[in-house]
Motif scaffolding. Structure first.
Motif: not given
Length: 124
Positions: A15-19, A38-40, A43-47
């Motif tokens: 997840a950290a790598q994708k973010l 879904d959580e990822l 996080l991407q939509r609304n960090p």
């Protein structure tokens, strides 16, 4: 009747790598649990603030450091950069580039030029 769809999860490192964030700099609760797809996406939509700050100030993972310095990951290693760097440290290197950074930028730019040339040749 079909089974209910299972939620896809990933390890915190994935997840950290994708973010594009450095996992050890993330909050402990992020590091210690699986992250759902879904959580990822959320996080991407609304960090949250911690993610905004990490992306802005760092420390940044190697791929982000390399991109901001315009060198390859291997070039970082050859330059002796083995740890995550903050935005301020990257700015300092960009403002006063050491000899290794100038050399690696030239090498990286040459590799990219050659890749473009070969891609153009392949399209002809």
């Amino acid at each position: 009747m079909s089974k209910p769809k299972q939620t896809q999860t990933m390890k915190p490192a994935t997840a950290a790598q994708k973010l594009d964030v450095f996992l050890p700099a993330t909050p402990r609760e992020f590091q210690e649990r699986l992250v759902s797809r879904d959580e990822l996406d959320e996080l991407q939509r609304n960090p949250p603030e911690w993610l905004v700050e990490l992306r802005r100030d760092g420390p940044h993972p190697r791929n982000v450091v390399a991109a901001r310095l315009r060198v390859s990951n291997s070039g970082l290693a050859r330059g002796g950069v083995t740890e995550a760097l903050t935005t301020a440290q990257i700015a300092e290197l960009n403002a006063n580039p050491p000899e290794w950074l100038i050399r690696e930028r030239e090498s990286f730019a040459e590799v990219k030029r050659e890749e473009r040339r070969l891609a153009e040749r392949g399209r002809s």
